[in-house]
Design a protein around this motif. Structure first.
Motif, PDB file in Angstrom:
ATOM      1  N   ILE A  20       0.833  -1.197   0.000  1.00 30.11           N
ATOM      2  CA  ILE A  20       0.000   0.000   0.000  1.00 30.11           C
ATOM      3  C   ILE A  20       0.877   1.260   0.000  1.00 30.11           C
ATOM      4  CG2 ILE A  20      -0.334   0.210   2.497  1.00 30.11           C
ATOM      5  CD1 ILE A  20      -3.286   0.861   1.857  1.00 30.11           C
ATOM      6  N   MET A  21       2.015   1.188   0.674  1.00 30.77           N
ATOM      7  CA  MET A  21       2.921   2.344   0.715  1.00 30.77           C
ATOM      8  C   MET A  21       3.509   2.615  -0.663  1.00 30.77           C
ATOM      9  SD  MET A  21       4.051   4.669   2.838  1.00 30.77           S
ATOM     10  CE  MET A  21       3.739   3.989   4.441  1.00 30.77           C
ATOM     11  N   ASP A  22       3.911   1.566  -1.382  1.00 32.50           N
ATOM     12  CA  ASP A  22       4.448   1.744  -2.738  1.00 32.50           C
ATOM     13  C   ASP A  22       3.425   2.430  -3.630  1.00 32.50           C
ATOM     14  OD1 ASP A  22       6.814   0.498  -2.028  1.00 32.50           O
ATOM     15  OD2 ASP A  22       6.209  -1.461  -2.823  1.00 32.50           O
ATOM     16  N   LYS A  23       2.180   1.993  -3.547  1.00 32.43           N
ATOM     17  CA  LYS A  23       1.120   2.572  -4.371  1.00 32.43           C
ATOM     18  C   LYS A  23       0.851   4.023  -3.969  1.00 32.43           C
ATOM     19  CE  LYS A  23       0.259  -0.936  -6.968  1.00 32.43           C
ATOM     20  NZ  LYS A  23       0.580  -0.929  -8.378  1.00 32.43           N
ATOM     21  N   ALA A  24       0.915   4.326  -2.682  1.00 28.00           N
ATOM     22  CA  ALA A  24       0.684   5.700  -2.223  1.00 28.00           C
ATOM     23  C   ALA A  24       1.756   6.640  -2.787  1.00 28.00           C
ATOM     24  CB  ALA A  24       0.665   5.765  -0.699  1.00 28.00           C
ATOM     25  N   PHE A  25       2.997   6.196  -2.805  1.00 33.25           N
ATOM     26  CA  PHE A  25       4.061   7.044  -3.349  1.00 33.25           C
ATOM     27  C   PHE A  25       3.944   7.188  -4.862  1.00 33.25           C
ATOM     28  CE2 PHE A  25       5.803   6.886   0.814  1.00 33.25           C
ATOM     29  CZ  PHE A  25       6.588   8.021   0.916  1.00 33.25           C
ATOM     30  N   ALA A  26       3.166   6.314  -5.489  1.00 33.26           N
ATOM     31  CA  ALA A  26       2.899   6.428  -6.926  1.00 33.26           C
ATOM     32  C   ALA A  26       1.627   7.240  -7.195  1.00 33.26           C
ATOM     33  CB  ALA A  26       2.778   5.045  -7.547  1.00 33.26           C
ATOM     34  N   GLY A  27       0.935   7.664  -6.108  1.00 30.44           N
ATOM     35  CA  GLY A  27      -0.232   8.521  -6.277  1.00 30.44           C
ATOM     36  C   GLY A  27      -1.581   7.833  -6.149  1.00 30.44           C
ATOM     37  N   PHE A  28      -1.594   6.600  -5.658  1.00 25.73           N
ATOM     38  CA  PHE A  28      -2.852   5.875  -5.496  1.00 25.73           C
ATOM     39  C   PHE A  28      -3.306   5.900  -4.042  1.00 25.73           C
ATOM     40  CE2 PHE A  28      -0.836   4.016  -9.209  1.00 25.73           C
ATOM     41  CZ  PHE A  28      -1.885   3.991 -10.122  1.00 25.73           C
ATOM     42  N   ASN A  29      -4.609   6.033  -3.837  1.00 25.19           N
ATOM     43  CA  ASN A  29      -5.183   5.955  -2.502  1.00 25.19           C
ATOM     44  C   ASN A  29      -5.336   4.489  -2.112  1.00 25.19           C
ATOM     45  OD1 ASN A  29      -5.462   8.751  -2.532  1.00 25.19           O
ATOM     46  ND2 ASN A  29      -7.564   8.654  -3.248  1.00 25.19           N
ATOM     47  N   GLY A  30      -5.345   4.230  -0.804  1.00 24.38           N
ATOM     48  CA  GLY A  30      -5.515   2.858  -0.343  1.00 24.38           C
ATOM     49  C   GLY A  30      -6.148   2.811   1.033  1.00 24.38           C
ATOM     50  N   THR A  31      -6.740   1.658   1.344  1.00 29.67           N
ATOM     51  CA  THR A  31      -7.401   1.468   2.635  1.00 29.67           C
ATOM     52  C   THR A  31      -7.115   0.061   3.146  1.00 29.67           C
ATOM     53  OG1 THR A  31      -9.201   2.972   2.022  1.00 29.67           O
ATOM     54  CG2 THR A  31      -9.636   1.452   3.829  1.00 29.67           C
TER      55      THR A  31
ATOM     56  N   HIS B  33     -15.845   2.561  15.552  1.00 30.08           N
ATOM     57  CA  HIS B  33     -14.996   2.404  14.370  1.00 30.08           C
ATOM     58  C   HIS B  33     -14.006   3.565  14.420  1.00 30.08           C
ATOM     59  CE1 HIS B  33     -18.071  -0.307  12.917  1.00 30.08           C
ATOM     60  NE2 HIS B  33     -18.957   0.663  12.838  1.00 30.08           N
ATOM     61  N   SER B  34     -12.740   3.309  14.136  1.00 29.12           N
ATOM     62  CA  SER B  34     -11.781   4.415  14.066  1.00 29.12           C
ATOM     63  C   SER B  34     -11.120   4.422  12.688  1.00 29.12           C
ATOM     64  CB  SER B  34     -10.718   4.312  15.162  1.00 29.12           C
ATOM     65  OG  SER B  34      -9.814   3.262  14.894  1.00 29.12           O
ATOM     66  N   VAL B  35     -10.801   5.635  12.240  1.00 32.52           N
ATOM     67  CA  VAL B  35     -10.158   5.812  10.937  1.00 32.52           C
ATOM     68  C   VAL B  35      -8.961   6.735  11.120  1.00 32.52           C
ATOM     69  CG1 VAL B  35     -10.449   6.550   8.540  1.00 32.52           C
ATOM     70  CG2 VAL B  35     -12.408   5.569   9.776  1.00 32.52           C
ATOM     71  N   PHE B  36      -7.781   6.206  10.826  1.00 33.04           N
ATOM     72  CA  PHE B  36      -6.547   6.975  10.857  1.00 33.04           C
ATOM     73  C   PHE B  36      -6.189   7.270   9.408  1.00 33.04           C
ATOM     74  CE2 PHE B  36      -1.874   7.385  11.122  1.00 33.04           C
ATOM     75  CZ  PHE B  36      -1.810   8.390  12.070  1.00 33.04           C
ATOM     76  N   VAL B  37      -6.071   8.552   9.056  1.00 32.08           N
ATOM     77  CA  VAL B  37      -5.847   8.955   7.662  1.00 32.08           C
ATOM     78  C   VAL B  37      -4.475   9.609   7.538  1.00 32.08           C
ATOM     79  CG1 VAL B  37      -6.703  10.348   5.742  1.00 32.08           C
ATOM     80  CG2 VAL B  37      -8.331   9.360   7.372  1.00 32.08           C
ATOM     81  N   ILE B  38      -3.697   9.113   6.573  1.00 34.58           N
ATOM     82  CA  ILE B  38      -2.397   9.702   6.251  1.00 34.58           C
ATOM     83  C   ILE B  38      -2.499  10.258   4.833  1.00 34.58           C
ATOM     84  CG2 ILE B  38       0.073   9.286   5.929  1.00 34.58           C
ATOM     85  CD1 ILE B  38      -0.285   6.730   7.657  1.00 34.58           C
ATOM     86  N   LYS B  39      -2.196  11.546   4.682  1.00 35.66           N
ATOM     87  CA  LYS B  39      -2.162  12.159   3.350  1.00 35.66           C
ATOM     88  C   LYS B  39      -0.718  12.499   3.023  1.00 35.66           C
ATOM     89  CE  LYS B  39      -6.786  14.150   3.400  1.00 35.66           C
ATOM     90  NZ  LYS B  39      -7.558  15.402   3.337  1.00 35.66           N
ATOM     91  N   ILE B  40      -0.306  12.117   1.825  1.00 34.52           N
ATOM     92  CA  ILE B  40       1.060  12.350   1.382  1.00 34.52           C
ATOM     93  C   ILE B  40       1.022  13.210   0.121  1.00 34.52           C
ATOM     94  CG2 ILE B  40       3.226  11.275   0.646  1.00 34.52           C
ATOM     95  CD1 ILE B  40       2.084   8.642   1.940  1.00 34.52           C
TER      96      ILE B  40
END
Length: 187
Positions: free
Chosen positions: A1-12, A146-153
């Protein structure tokens, strides 16, 4: 998921299951023990290691990381990073909104800029201490929300204005999926 985030994709990532099955443990673990860290502390550490290596490879790229943390309890959204007393907050909690550019967001939710893993871990710990927990027949310390932790890069290249990459990672710890009659939970 981290690799995809650095390529600009959202993930959950969702942690789903019955009360006491280890959802919160899988997401949080024991952050002070490197062998027992959960997904969120591991992702925190990996995120800043990745940023450091990317900065070495591409010194003209700047990074902005923001985080937010909220819970949904009894159909009301609470900001876990808001230190004010819940009883003094507006009734009904925060609202979910939709914007043509921003997409779906929580109105009034704090987004905190973080620049290192220690600061981010402190934010995670603060949010965890604010979560709604209660004792049930199935678990002495059960997360009742329910908890949601959101990281925006956000990555921006100073030499090429067209190289702007945005990504969002949602780390979701759902409340137990069992029947209420099994837990004797209230609310």
């Amino acid at each position: 998921i981290m690799d995809k985030a650095f390529a600009g994709f959202n993930g959950t990532i969702f942690a789903y299951g019955q009360t006491g099955s280890g959802k919160t443990w899988s997401m949080q673990g024991l952050p002070s023990d490197s062998n027992l860290k959960g997904i969120i502390p591991r992702m925190n550490q990996h995120l800043f290691e990745r940023i450091q290596s990317n900065k070495l490879a591409s010194p003209t790229t700047a990074f902005l990381v923001t985080v937010s943390y909220f819970e949904l309890y009894n159909e009301i959204i609470f900001d876990l990073l808001d230190s004010s007393d819940r009883k003094k907050r507006p009734k009904g909690g925060l609202e979910i909104k939709e914007h043509p550019v921003l997409g779906v967001y929580v109105k009034g939710l704090q987004e905190i800029v973080v620049d290192n893993s220690n600061k981010l871990q402190n934010i995670i710990d603060k949010g965890m201490s604010s979560r709604t927990v209660a004792s049930t027949q199935m678990n002495a310390d059960s997360s009742r929300s329910h908890s949601v932790f959101v990281i925006k890069i956000h990555q921006k290249d100073a030499t090429d204005e067209l190289k702007n990459i945005f990504a969002k990672i949602n780390l979701v710890d759902l409340a137990g999926s069992e029947r209420v009659s099994s837990t004797n939970a209230k609310g």
